[in-house]
Design a protein around this motif. Structure first.
Motif, PDB file in Angstrom:
ATOM      1  N   GLN A  80      -2.560   5.417   0.231  1.00  0.00           N
ATOM      2  CA  GLN A  80      -3.620   4.416   0.358  1.00  0.00           C
ATOM      3  C   GLN A  80      -3.762   3.868   1.784  1.00  0.00           C
ATOM      4  O   GLN A  80      -4.461   2.884   2.002  1.00  0.00           O
ATOM      5  CB  GLN A  80      -3.375   3.267  -0.627  1.00  0.00           C
ATOM      6  CG  GLN A  80      -3.541   3.679  -2.079  1.00  0.00           C
ATOM      7  CD  GLN A  80      -3.397   2.498  -3.026  1.00  0.00           C
ATOM      8  OE1 GLN A  80      -3.648   1.353  -2.658  1.00  0.00           O
ATOM      9  NE2 GLN A  80      -2.998   2.775  -4.267  1.00  0.00           N
ATOM     10  N   HIS A  81      -3.089   4.480   2.729  1.00  0.00           N
ATOM     11  CA  HIS A  81      -3.261   4.087   4.126  1.00  0.00           C
ATOM     12  C   HIS A  81      -3.180   5.330   5.007  1.00  0.00           C
ATOM     13  O   HIS A  81      -2.769   6.408   4.551  1.00  0.00           O
ATOM     14  CB  HIS A  81      -2.212   3.049   4.549  1.00  0.00           C
ATOM     15  CG  HIS A  81      -0.798   3.552   4.518  1.00  0.00           C
ATOM     16  ND1 HIS A  81      -0.266   4.353   5.502  1.00  0.00           N
ATOM     17  CD2 HIS A  81       0.202   3.372   3.610  1.00  0.00           C
ATOM     18  CE1 HIS A  81       0.985   4.639   5.219  1.00  0.00           C
ATOM     19  NE2 HIS A  81       1.301   4.058   4.069  1.00  0.00           N
TER      20      HIS A  81
ATOM     21  N   SER B 142       5.439   3.073   2.725  1.00  0.00           N
ATOM     22  CA  SER B 142       4.431   2.107   2.292  1.00  0.00           C
ATOM     23  C   SER B 142       4.195   1.062   3.373  1.00  0.00           C
ATOM     24  O   SER B 142       5.024   0.860   4.269  1.00  0.00           O
ATOM     25  CB  SER B 142       4.884   1.411   1.005  1.00  0.00           C
ATOM     26  OG  SER B 142       6.076   0.666   1.225  1.00  0.00           O
TER      27      SER B 142
ATOM     28  N   LEU C 229       0.854  -1.194   0.000  1.00  0.00           N
ATOM     29  CA  LEU C 229       0.000   0.000   0.000  1.00  0.00           C
ATOM     30  C   LEU C 229       0.885   1.237   0.000  1.00  0.00           C
ATOM     31  O   LEU C 229       1.625   1.465   0.966  1.00  0.00           O
ATOM     32  CB  LEU C 229      -0.893   0.030   1.237  1.00  0.00           C
ATOM     33  CG  LEU C 229      -2.017  -0.987   1.361  1.00  0.00           C
ATOM     34  CD1 LEU C 229      -2.833  -0.686   2.615  1.00  0.00           C
ATOM     35  CD2 LEU C 229      -2.919  -0.980   0.144  1.00  0.00           C
TER      36      LEU C 229
END
Length: 418
Positions: free
Chosen positions: A15-16, A152, A11
């Motif tokens: 996206q987090h 990430s 991710l």
């Protein structure tokens, strides 16, 4: 990585919800220094799980491909710990420690030493890749990584999906993993209670088949895990679940775990949640209060010496098995005997001394929680509360000692004043 192996889920930052502002400042310093020196530097384990769930982690553990010796060379404030599992601890101001572990893997059979006694130590210190390290961990939600190089989140084992599904799932076969480490059964129940997640059916089946193995775990580890249950305010539900699964007698050497005992422990969880720290002596007294009261029914005719004897008889086996210090055992015994005195009622000889005893406030606190489980005791709680709130002068009137007259030695008379 072979072509047949599934690719990890990665991710990217957008996206987090993990932000570096949520990460401990000293942990960030360690991550950045490892990264600047060309090493992989990941946040690992429970801290990543909690950050993704919007919780504030208690600890920030770090995983890296640097060996413990390489970590020590990078940090002057680093020292290595552990004989069977070598770790680097980096010390910061205020005696704060950041734990850094090198990625490990399961060794191949042909790598193991010839002497079986050396296998365990060897297995713990075979270094590997992040993917291999992820597969060594217990549950999928504890095997997520946060990479400081690009911010990430990396998932090799399906932990992100299990987080979304609110599910506790074992990495690998639960039967095998429970045989490797029986304490994982208790940890599975703990995480389910702490996070309000469901247990994967394979874990429940594994506990049903392997529950007796929990009795073979090191007592020191079981003791620490039980204290963790109290610290995380889930001792009540977890011990109740242990009883439902038939694991409780194996966990605590035949401990019955009646409904009233479990309910009292749940009341203590609420007390801890309100901000009152848990003490081990208090926790032990709560575990055995119902058994103590049944074996020594409170009555004015029962002497305190008998209550002391019964309290020792009940808690000493527990304390010896778990190597609990004498001071903690003394506290647990005094709390049990204090509850016995409170349950006998007021007006009994020795009440004034008891009201001033240093353990009486804690005994009253435990007895008050017990009265929430046993409503027939609430009137007694009110009576004792009034007595404890009286000024000290009303509890124990002060008695002035008679003044001693100095005796003069013969022949040492003072001349009379004129």
């Amino acid at each position: 990585m072979s072509e047949q192996e599934p690719q990890p889920i990665i991710l990217p930052r957008d996206q987090h919800g993990i932000s570096r502002k949520q990460i401990d400042e000293d942990s960030l310093k360690v991550l950045y220094r490892l990264h600047r020196n060309k090493h992989l530097a990941y946040l690992v384990g429970g801290s990543v799980r909690d950050l993704l769930l919007g919780r504030q982690p208690k600890d920030f553990d770090i995983g890296t491909d640097a060996t413990p010796a390489e970590v020590r060379r990078l940090f002057r404030n680093c020292f290595l710990v552990g004989k069977r599992f070598r770790l680097a601890h980096i010390r910061f101001k205020g005696n704060k420690l950041i734990e850094v572990a090198t990625f490990r893997r399961h060794p191949r059979k042909d790598e193991l030493p010839e002497d079986p006694d050396e296998h365990f130590h060897f297995v713990q210190n075979v270094f590997g890749t992040p993917r291999e390290d992820a597969y060594r961990r217990d549950f999928t939600i504890n095997a997520l990584f946060y990479n400081i190089a690009d911010f990430s989140v990396i998932d090799h084992v399906g932990g992100l999906e299990d987080l979304r599904a609110k599910r506790i799932r074992m990495i690998g076969d639960p039967l095998v993993r429970f045989e490797e480490d029986p304490v994982r059964m208790l940890r599975a129940l703990e995480f389910a209670a702490r996070l309000d997640f469901t247990l994967d059916p394979a874990i429940l089946d594994g506990i049903e088949e392997k529950k007796e193995l929990i009795a073979t775990a090191a007592p020191a580890r079981i003791r620490e895990e039980i204290l963790e249950l109290y610290r995380h305010k889930v001792a009540g539900p977890v011990l109740k679940h242990c009883r439902e699964l038939g694991m409780l007698p194996h966990l605590l050497a035949g401990y019955p775990g009646t409904d009233e005992s479990i309910e009292l422990i749940s009341k203590i969880d609420q007390r801890t949640a309100s901000g009152k720290p848990i003490e081990e002596g208090f926790a032990i007294a709560a575990l055995y209060l119902r058994l103590f009261m049944d074996s020594c029914p409170p009555s004015p005719q029962v002497p305190i010496t008998e209550a002391l004897h019964k309290a020792n008889e009940i808690i000493i086996p527990h304390c010896r098995y778990f190597s609990i210090a004498q001071g903690i055992r003394h506290q647990a015994r005094e709390l049990l005997v204090g509850c016995f005195r409170l349950a006998r009622g007021r007006g009994i000889r020795g009440e004034r001394r008891f009201l001033q005893h240093p353990f009486t406030p804690q005994s009253f606190e435990l007895f008050s929680l017990w009265a929430e489980v046993r409503p027939d005791l609430k009137a007694l709680v009110k009576e004792w509360q009034n007595a404890l709130q009286k000024p000290t002068s009303e509890k124990e009137p002060t008695r002035r000692k008679p003044r001693r007259r100095r005796r003069r030695k013969p022949g040492n008379k003072q001349p009379a004043k004129v």
